[in-house]
Each structure stands twice: as C-alpha cells, then as structure tokens.
Motif scaffolding. Sequence first.
Motif, PDB file in Angstrom:
ATOM      1  N   VAL B 310       7.171  62.427  33.634  1.00 27.54           N
ATOM      2  CA  VAL B 310       7.846  61.186  33.460  1.00 27.54           C
ATOM      3  C   VAL B 310       6.950  60.243  32.990  1.00 27.54           C
ATOM      4  O   VAL B 310       5.608  60.192  33.177  1.00 27.54           O
ATOM      5  CB  VAL B 310       8.387  60.670  34.881  1.00 27.54           C
ATOM      6  CG1 VAL B 310       9.383  61.694  35.265  1.00 27.54           C
ATOM      7  CG2 VAL B 310       7.378  60.565  36.065  1.00 27.54           C
ATOM      8  N   PRO B 311       7.406  59.386  32.334  1.00 25.22           N
ATOM      9  CA  PRO B 311       6.657  58.355  31.291  1.00 25.22           C
ATOM     10  C   PRO B 311       5.876  57.148  31.636  1.00 25.22           C
ATOM     11  O   PRO B 311       5.543  56.472  31.134  1.00 25.22           O
ATOM     12  CB  PRO B 311       7.705  57.882  29.939  1.00 25.22           C
ATOM     13  CG  PRO B 311       8.900  57.723  30.826  1.00 25.22           C
ATOM     14  CD  PRO B 311       8.947  58.950  31.933  1.00 25.22           C
ATOM     15  N   PHE B 312       5.595  57.262  33.116  1.00 17.79           N
ATOM     16  CA  PHE B 312       5.294  56.144  33.964  1.00 17.79           C
ATOM     17  C   PHE B 312       3.694  55.723  33.827  1.00 17.79           C
ATOM     18  O   PHE B 312       3.439  54.928  34.554  1.00 17.79           O
ATOM     19  CB  PHE B 312       6.187  55.711  35.261  1.00 17.79           C
ATOM     20  CG  PHE B 312       7.369  55.891  34.932  1.00 17.79           C
ATOM     21  CD1 PHE B 312       8.149  54.614  34.436  1.00 17.79           C
ATOM     22  CD2 PHE B 312       8.145  57.183  35.097  1.00 17.79           C
ATOM     23  CE1 PHE B 312       9.538  54.745  34.406  1.00 17.79           C
ATOM     24  CE2 PHE B 312       9.460  57.148  35.135  1.00 17.79           C
ATOM     25  CZ  PHE B 312      10.078  55.904  34.569  1.00 17.79           C
ATOM     26  N   PHE B 313       2.996  56.690  33.338  1.00 17.23           N
ATOM     27  CA  PHE B 313       1.646  56.458  33.283  1.00 17.23           C
ATOM     28  C   PHE B 313       1.008  56.623  31.467  1.00 17.23           C
ATOM     29  O   PHE B 313      -0.031  56.218  31.459  1.00 17.23           O
ATOM     30  CB  PHE B 313       0.820  57.743  33.927  1.00 17.23           C
ATOM     31  CG  PHE B 313      -0.359  57.026  34.750  1.00 17.23           C
ATOM     32  CD1 PHE B 313      -1.396  56.499  33.916  1.00 17.23           C
ATOM     33  CD2 PHE B 313      -0.486  56.961  35.875  1.00 17.23           C
ATOM     34  CE1 PHE B 313      -2.506  55.635  34.897  1.00 17.23           C
ATOM     35  CE2 PHE B 313      -1.633  56.887  36.899  1.00 17.23           C
ATOM     36  CZ  PHE B 313      -2.683  56.102  36.114  1.00 17.23           C
ATOM     37  N   GLY B 314       2.171  56.693  30.753  1.00 14.21           N
ATOM     38  CA  GLY B 314       1.820  56.731  29.276  1.00 14.21           C
ATOM     39  C   GLY B 314       0.749  57.690  28.988  1.00 14.21           C
ATOM     40  O   GLY B 314      -0.094  57.598  28.118  1.00 14.21           O
ATOM     41  N   GLN B 315       0.803  58.805  29.717  1.00  8.37           N
ATOM     42  CA  GLN B 315      -0.318  59.917  29.339  1.00  8.37           C
ATOM     43  C   GLN B 315       0.559  61.299  28.901  1.00  8.37           C
ATOM     44  O   GLN B 315      -0.112  62.306  28.512  1.00  8.37           O
ATOM     45  CB  GLN B 315      -0.836  60.179  30.908  1.00  8.37           C
ATOM     46  CG  GLN B 315      -1.826  59.286  31.122  1.00  8.37           C
ATOM     47  CD  GLN B 315      -3.040  59.257  30.100  1.00  8.37           C
ATOM     48  OE1 GLN B 315      -3.706  60.259  29.905  1.00  8.37           O
ATOM     49  NE2 GLN B 315      -3.411  58.193  29.719  1.00  8.37           N
TER      50      GLN B 315
END
Lengths: 479, 479
Positions: B310-315
């Motif tokens: 999921v995109p919530f760490f921008g990793q």
Amino acid sequence: MASSDTQGKRVAVIGGGLVGALNACFLAKRNFQVDVYEAREDIRVAKSARGRSINLALSYRGRQALKAIGLEDQIVSKGVPMKARMIHSLSGKKSAIPYGNKSQYILSISRENLNKDLLTAVESYANAKVHFGHKLSKCIPEEGVLTVLGPDKVPRDVTCDLVVGCDGAYSTVRAHLMKKPRFDYTQQYIPHGYMELTIPPKNGEYAMEPNCLHIWPRNAYMMIALPNMDKSFTCTLFMPFEEFERLPTRSDVLDFFQKNFPDAIPLMGEQALMRDFFLLPAQPMISVKCSPFHLKSHCVLMGDAAHAIVPFFGQGMNAGFEDCLVFDELMDKFNNNLSMCLPEFSRFRIPDDHAISDLSMYNYIEMRAHVNSRWFLFQKLLDKFLHAIMPSTFIPLYTMVAFTRIRYHEAVLRWHWQKKVINRGLFVLGSLIAIGGTYLLVHHLSLRPLEFLRRPAWMGTTGYWTRSTDISLQVPWSY
Amino acid sequence: MASSDTQGKRVAVIGGGLVGALNACFLAKRNFQVDVYEAREDIRVAKSARGRSINLALSYRGRQALKAIGLEDQIVSKGVPMKARMIHSLSGKKSAIPYGNKSQYILSISRENLNKDLLTAVESYANAKVHFGHKLSKCIPEEGVLTVLGPDKVPRDVTCDLVVGCDGAYSTVRAHLMKKPRFDYTQQYIPHGYMELTIPPKNGEYAMEPNCLHIWPRNAYMMIALPNMDKSFTCTLFMPFEEFERLPTRSDVLDFFQKNFPDAIPLMGEQALMRDFFLLPAQPMISVKCSPFHLKSHCVLMGDAAHAIVPFFGQGMNAGFEDCLVFDELMDKFNNNLSMCLPEFSRFRIPDDHAISDLSMYNYIEMRAHVNSRWFLFQKLLDKFLHAIMPSTFIPLYTMVAFTRIRYHEAVLRWHWQKKVINRGLFVLGSLIAIGGTYLLVHHLSLRPLEFLRRPAWMGTTGYWTRSTDISLQVPWSY
C-alpha cells in the motif's frame, strides 16, 4: 420452500468430489437443474488412483448434512466408530483418551466409498447430471458463463444461473474470483508433508484396538492410524519435508522407525513399510483462506475451494459438508433468492470457516507436542469433570467442534472464555492449596512462616504479637 | 565480474514498467541477452492512459539503484524536491514537518517520464530489446519457456535461461508460480480506495509551497498532494469505498469538500474538482506478499509482482528498485551463478520486502490518524533531538527507510528497540518531573504530600518524624 422459483434455473457445480456431490444433492432436492462437471473419470468405474488421503473422520456436522439429504444411515453403516484417541508412547505404552462421553464417537470413513455413494445419490435425481471427464477451462463467474472441455477436448460454453465452485484446494473457480477487485486470499503451505502407510489385518482381525484413532505423537513428527472396514488401518506419517529428505534409503527409514515408532514396525511388516514408504513422495499440505466466498448472485465457493484447512482437527470434510447445509438453510430463509442468499452466506459463514482453519493450524502444533504430556491428559480430565458438573456451561472444545453444530467461531470464543475461567479457578485452587498447606505446616510442625511480619523488637514489648506464641498461632490469618 | 558466462544467455523480463525497465538495464549491463515483453504499447508514442498514480516519491534506495546504471542525475533533475510534510489542518492552518535534516529530501517524480527514460535507457544497450504489445499468455517457469502473444495475436514460444517477472501487482508470472508446490501467497485489499485530483498552477506559479508533500489528514479520509514540474500538484484522495459511494452527486462532493478540505476547493477550482472526481471511479489498493520469490534457477519475481504494497510509506518504487540493486549485488557476489543467486535472493530479500509491506500497512493507519496530533509532532521533535545528539545510535524510522539503505527488516528491529528506549526514557523523565514538581510544591508552598507516610500518632511521640516539620522537610527523600 417455494420450489417454483428454482425449477428451470440451472446450477453448474464444478467438482464432483465429496462437497460437490453432496451440494448437487442439496440443489437437486431444491428443484434446480443441476450439472456437475468433474475433471476425473467416474471413480465408480475407473481404477482407483492413490494420492489423496484414504480415510476421513466424519463427525456431527458432516452427519447432519448427510441426514438432510437422507444419506446419514447409509454412510454411517459403512464407517468404523472411533471412541477415543489411543496414544502410543515411545516405550510402547498405550493410553486411551475418550473423545466425549460413552455415546459420542467419530467415524472412520473411506473417502472413495463415500464419494461413490454421493455420486450415485446425485444421479438418483432426475434433474441432476454428472459430467465426468469435463474440465473447467474458463469461467466468467459474474455472468454465469463457463467453458468446459469434455473428453473430445472441444471447448463448450455453458450458461447457468449459479456457478458453485466445489473444485477443491486448487480451485479453478476461485482462481477466476481472485482476479476480481477486492477479493482477499491467502495460501500457506506448512513445513510438514504427509505419507500414507498401512497396517494390514492380523489373522483376519484388526491388529490394534479398532475403535480408536491411534496417535504416535513425537513432537516434530506424528503418525496417526484410522481403522478401515476391511480390518486394516491406514497410517499417516506427518513430518517436515526436510526430515523426509533425510531418509533416502531403506536402512535410513528402518532406523528412523526403530527410533521413533518401534511398535509400528511389526504391525506394518518391514517389507510392506518399505514398499509404501517409497511408493509416493511425501505430499504437501496447504491452508487456504479467502473472502468473500461469493461473487454477486452468480457464483459461490464451498468446501476446500473456499477454505482448505490442514487436517489436524479432522474437520475438513465436516466443514465443507456444513457449508452445504448452511447454504441450504439460508436458501430456506431467503426463499431461494440468490441475490440475498449469496452475500449472506459469505457474511455468515466466513468467520466460522476461518475459525476452524485457525483451530486446525493450532492443533497442528498441539497434537504433535502435547498429546503425550501429563498436562494434556490433566486438561482433558479437567474438561471432562467440568463438563460433567456443568454440561451446558462448560463444553470441551473438541466436543463443541466434533459433536455439536455450535458455530465454529462461537466455539472458539467460548473456548477462550472457558480457558480464562479455568485458569482463574486453578489459580484460586492453587492459592487455597498453598494457604492450606502452609496452615498445616504451621499447625502440625509449629513453623512460623509469617515470623518476618511480626513487630520488631525495637517497637516495644507491649504489642499483641510478642505476648505468646500460642495465641498468635490461634489466629494466624486474621489480619 | 565474469561477463563471459552471461554472454549469450537469454533473459526474458516480463513487464516494461518501472521495475522491469530498470532490471533490463541491470541485466543488459551484465551482458545477458535481454528481451523485455510489455503488454501495452510504447508509452513514448502512445497516448497516455489515466489510471495508475501520476507521481511517485523517489528516495535514497531508488536513487542508489538508478545511480548503479548511471541514470541518477538525469532522473533527479526531473524531480521536484520535497523537504517536508506540510500538514493542512481543518481550519486551514499549515505546519511543516521536515523529513530529515536540511540536506535531506525526497523527490516527486512523474511516473510516465521516468518510465519513458528507463525504456530509452534499455534500448541504449545493443543486447537488449523491448517487445511492446507482447502479452505473456503462458509460462512454464521451471523450464524457462514462455508463450507470448504479439500484436498479430499469434502465440509464439520463447525459451530463455531466466524469466524475471516484473509484471506488477497482478503478475501473470506469479500466477504460474502459485501453482507450484509450497508457494505461500497472500493478497489483501484495504477498505480504502484512491482517486486523483489536480491543483493547477496559479498565475503560472505553484499554488502552494512547492517543496513539500502536502497532507490533509482527516482520520477516516486523507488527501495528499505532490508537486509536478509543470507547477501543478497531483492530489490523491484516500477514502473507504463505502464513503465514495455516499457521494453520488456534485452537490454531495462539494458538501464533502467544504466540510473536510475547505482550503482545497479554491486551489482546485470547483469545476475542475467535479470533472476530476467523476472522471474515474475510486481505485482499489492491494497488498501482496509471497514466498519464495524464485523457482529453481529459472524464474524470479521483483517489484510489485513480488510484493505489492500500500502506498502509505512512499516506498513501492524504491523497494522495487532496491530489489534490482540487491539482485545485482548478489550476482556480483555469486559470480553470475543463477542457481546460487536466486535462492539467496529469496532468503535475503523476503524479510525486507515483507517488512516494508508491514510498515506501509502500519502507516496506512498512522498517517491518517496521527499526523495532525500534537503527540505525533512531539515524537518527530523528540526523534530529531535524539538523532542530533546520537546520530549513529538513534535514527528516526523515516530516515532509515527513506535516506539510508539499512535493510528494511533491520530498520523495523531498530525502530522497535528505539521506541522501547524512548518509552523508558520518557518514563524516567516523567518520574523525575513528578518528583521535582512535588519537591517544588513542598518546598515553596509548604505542602506535605507525604503526610500519609508519617508515623501514626498511636506509635508514640518519640519518633524522628514528629520532632519538627522543618527537619522532616530538609531530608524528605532520604528513606
């Protein structure tokens, strides 16, 4: 039940295994036009193939499902009752731990015979047909469109009102649902593999106690044996794959059995053990969870296709059969309305199937590690005692799972609650014993365990405590 | 590096997205004969399709991978540095929280431009070719045999020494690995969907601070905005699907924005907001984990195909790019021996990719809920302070993840350890403050908070405590 709204409606059941065949009976009884597509040949005529487990444990949930289609008595008559676990210790000592009360037992059933009987039952319905040698090659589940490949290998499109995926742990129907948005899925292999071995009859009789499920718990390894109607036992050896790989030769296998299962060697016979051991490689075990079980009003998964579980609670078939029964009950409740029944089946049944999946995984550790420990035996005795004095309040987990239709997830909640209550009770009991023991020590041996609480001498000599030893002992717990 | 043993060996990279194209560069540089099969048309000539996220955050791990193939400077020059999170409160107040020290920043990068640059980089190698419009239809990964459908729709078989699956979250290569025994797999959709909106330039300039990642945290909802080179911002609104469904009309949407993101409406423009909102439905977000990443010495997965997060760490992109870099480092270490390198890649990399997956899921809650709380701000300040005084002992989690190549799973372990130390420190600090505060109260206000500890009157009047209040306060903590 309003049967009029099902008549003429077509249901395609994918898979003619245990759950597929049972489900076809339920749906045919409900007046749907049922087509079962089974990739294999008809097992009633084809030569039997080895590979899948040979016998299964049928318990209450499975029996209730069979009862609903009128097959319970027929199937039960072909099973061997198992009233207890028989634990084989390394020294050869055997101890029986009953599954429940005297009238409670599970049944050792032949998978193949059960499947044959169920297929024959399907074909007894005029509105049901089993298409053997028909493989599902494609599926548009949201439209009820299937492409099947028959023995002629020509793709044929089939349209139906409902697709029921009963095509097992490696389900093709589920693989199509997986591509739909918001379908959650997990598959996990455990490090253990399994291998089937045989204990033949001895002088025409069972070589061990027949009415037991025999268990050889050895922590990392475990062997079980279930009785067959022909007076043989089918043994299943569970062991990590890497351990299997450490036994490449006959002498390795013999050493291993002599070290871990010495009492089983004469029962199996050394020659037969070697033949069985090297017949097939160890088979993997997969645990599958998914959510939802349905897609709109057109497709639903049941049995292993919806929830393949590890076999350590003996509930795989029972959970699958109960799926069919629960679906049937919901169809009654919602008057055959598929667009209401399918979402409700997911909502209602997923917590239960996930719970039995978790319990089976829990038993994967429990069964190997603790079955031979005194603590386990003590717990079983305690369970039995508590159940005897509070039959409706306290029900052992195994009893709830195997001998009732308490929803699996509720059984887990009750079990946790019961464990908490027991632990508190044991704590209180332990404290009372400690207190009582101390009292006895003090009373009989004139020890003074609470000496350190007495008032120090520098506080003066007028206090109560220093007056007389005799008085202080008469009221030792009054402060 | 012994390049001789790679020359002539064929690698098929499935997928020409970010990770596939980068990987093709790494493998071509290593002298493999590389064929990239990409199902879409060449994005450098085709009209761009909306759907996937428009911009991405590039940080240290991704940059190091780009550096290894000589592309870092080129890509960085086309990014917009973001030095801080800019938190937009409901009242319109903005507060900046730096990502690291003054020289540390992440970069807002256009996915499309980056992909174009990487494809051009692949084609700069004589031994690499990108086959656009070629879809993988079948794959026997253990034999390195593929069937691809080109634009002519004629199936073509391809044999290669290595298949590298970089075909994204819905990977076809992975679907084939899933059928192999003992492949563990999980896919989970989160209840939130996302939708992209735009803040256009204002009078030819950025409408908000350009060097920030803007965040509107609203607990159940969240909006973020990343700057683009053309001075616009791309906003992403994250919201549960059921909330999206509660906004069917333009007035519902306007009410919702007025209530939750009032400061964003004039920035986006009401007309443009409505156009963007109803252009596409909200998109789902999937988290995928699997193990192993490889099959024998013939097939390996990287990027989203191995671990969609999921995109919530921008990793997401950074983890995928680091996969390629780690694989390249292992190829050096094992001298291009695929049968050693592939199992080692699974063994080494899976704990890290699972760790960043878990961290991203953790941030899914953290980012929405806590970014606006004083506690979060306090923690960030504390992190900064501790990092300043102990730069190598104490490194904030975000810094470890975004600005170092500390292995993800080690970053998680260190983070847990640091949290424990901080909590203990805060406890001690809190205790000291309480003690000091009490002392001050007692000293300046002549209160006696420990009165209850004084010797009761009935004990007699000869004790130390009752002698004089002044003396007792002179040594209040000596017992």
